[in-house]
Write an enzyme that holds these catalytic residues in place. Sequence first.
Site, short mmCIF file in Angstrom:
data_model
loop_
_atom_site.label_atom_id
_atom_site.label_comp_id
_atom_site.label_asym_id
_atom_site.label_seq_id
_atom_site.Cartn_x
_atom_site.Cartn_y
_atom_site.Cartn_z
NE ARG A 108 -7.03 -0.79 12.39
CZ ARG A 108 -6.37 -0.76 11.23
NH1 ARG A 108 -6.48 -1.76 10.37
NH2 ARG A 108 -5.58 0.25 10.92
CG HIS A 135 -6.64 5.51 9.92
ND1 HIS A 135 -6.04 5.15 11.11
CD2 HIS A 135 -6.10 4.69 8.96
CE1 HIS A 135 -5.18 4.17 10.87
NE2 HIS A 135 -5.21 3.88 9.60
CD GLN A 138 -1.77 5.88 7.17
OE1 GLN A 138 -1.77 4.75 7.58
NE2 GLN A 138 -0.74 6.40 6.50
CG ASP A 227 -8.30 4.78 1.87
OD1 ASP A 227 -7.68 3.70 1.79
OD2 ASP A 227 -9.01 5.08 2.85
CB CYS A 267 -3.38 5.09 4.40
SG CYS A 267 -4.94 4.36 3.86
NE ARG A 295 -0.09 4.60 11.12
CZ ARG A 295 -1.04 3.68 10.99
NH1 ARG A 295 -1.29 3.17 9.82
NH2 ARG A 295 -1.77 3.31 12.03
N1 NVA Z 1 -10.29 3.50 4.56
C1 NVA Z 1 -9.54 2.30 4.78
C2 NVA Z 1 -8.27 2.60 5.51
C3 NVA Z 1 -7.40 1.40 5.75
C4 NVA Z 1 -6.16 1.73 6.50
C5 NVA Z 1 -10.38 1.31 5.55
O1 NVA Z 1 -11.01 1.69 6.55
O2 NVA Z 1 -10.41 0.14 5.18
N1 CP Z 2 -2.78 2.03 6.91
C1 CP Z 2 -3.21 1.16 7.85
O1 CP Z 2 -3.78 1.52 8.87
O2 CP Z 2 -2.90 -0.13 7.57
P1 CP Z 2 -3.36 -1.41 8.37
O3 CP Z 2 -4.82 -1.62 8.10
O4 CP Z 2 -2.51 -2.54 7.82
O5 CP Z 2 -3.10 -1.20 9.84
#
Ligand code: NVA
Ligand code: CP
Length: 308
Positions: A108, A135, A138, A227, A267, A295
């Site tokens: 990540r 992502h 997801q 989101d 998500c 997931r």
């Molecule tokens: N768009 C959000 C997704 C979190 C899972 C972010 O990047 O914070």
């Molecule tokens: N939806 C998602 O990726 O959640 P986290 O940021 O908790 O991993």
Amino acid sequence: MKNFIDISDLSSRDLRFIIDEAKSRKEKRKNLNKSSPDDDKPFFGKSMAMIFEKPSTRTRMSFDIAIKQLGGSTITLNPDGIHYGKGDETLKDTAKVLTEYVDIVMLRTASHKNLQEFGKYLNIPIINGLSDLSHPCQVMSDILTFEEIKGSIKNSVISWLGDGNNNMSNSLIEAAGKFGFKLNIGCPKKYAPSTKILNWAKKNNVNLTITKDPKEAVKNSDCVMTDKWVSMNDKVNKKIKKKNLKNYQVNKKLMQFAKPKAIFMHCLPVGRGEEVTDDVIDGPQSVVWLQALNRVHAQKSIINWCLN
Ligand code: NVA
Ligand code: CP
């Protein structure tokens, strides 16, 4: 090397294989405990290194449980606790070392380039556990969730509200092209998808509508998605962005423009009272907890695809 970095990297056939395998594995283990391994333990004796440059609840937990169910083990690395391209060791050397220790890496990252750079020097597969640009894990589990409830996603209408230019919306556009569903994005012009992803969509004949009108975006929808208005990597003035997006809130009134049996997806983590109201996310149309569970199942299948 089979990396899972972006949905657009895979063929529709491989993506379909991943979803179908996830469904059948999930069905087969329905009487097993949450962390019991699948009967065939395909990942027995194997391990995954997970690197998190940013916070995570679901991705961290679901990958760990996924590997347990596949019969393997995980090790989680904090970039601050390892030599990670910070001057004392290059990313390239870290990648070469990890190749000797584990079978697959999940990253990540705040910078999509790190995935590509890491992927270049690893001699084992890498999975994108969220970047600033996409992502994919997801979105794959969201497709699994959609099909579990409503059947084939092909030709269905999916609506995306709010920030039209983030990691989730990018992966969703790619998925619309690969799985053949119609995608309506409701967002202000300022937060519309980037030219790069729009060019990809055009080239790949994605059935995509972008509109400033939230009601039009939701009309006849089978699934309404949104989101966080401000993503983890977003270096914007939060107050201004939230003000600009307030008409795109998913609330009961807006949900009435979708099909009566439409589902609501998010998500998570969620900004309650911002992009969605409590009565929608906690209401009967919401499938957000199933999304979180799935997931695990989608990622098991992604890992299997990478290693086979
Ligand atoms: N768009 C959000 C997704 C979190 C899972 C972010 O990047 O914070
Ligand atoms: N939806 C998602 O990726 O959640 P986290 O940021 O908790 O991993």
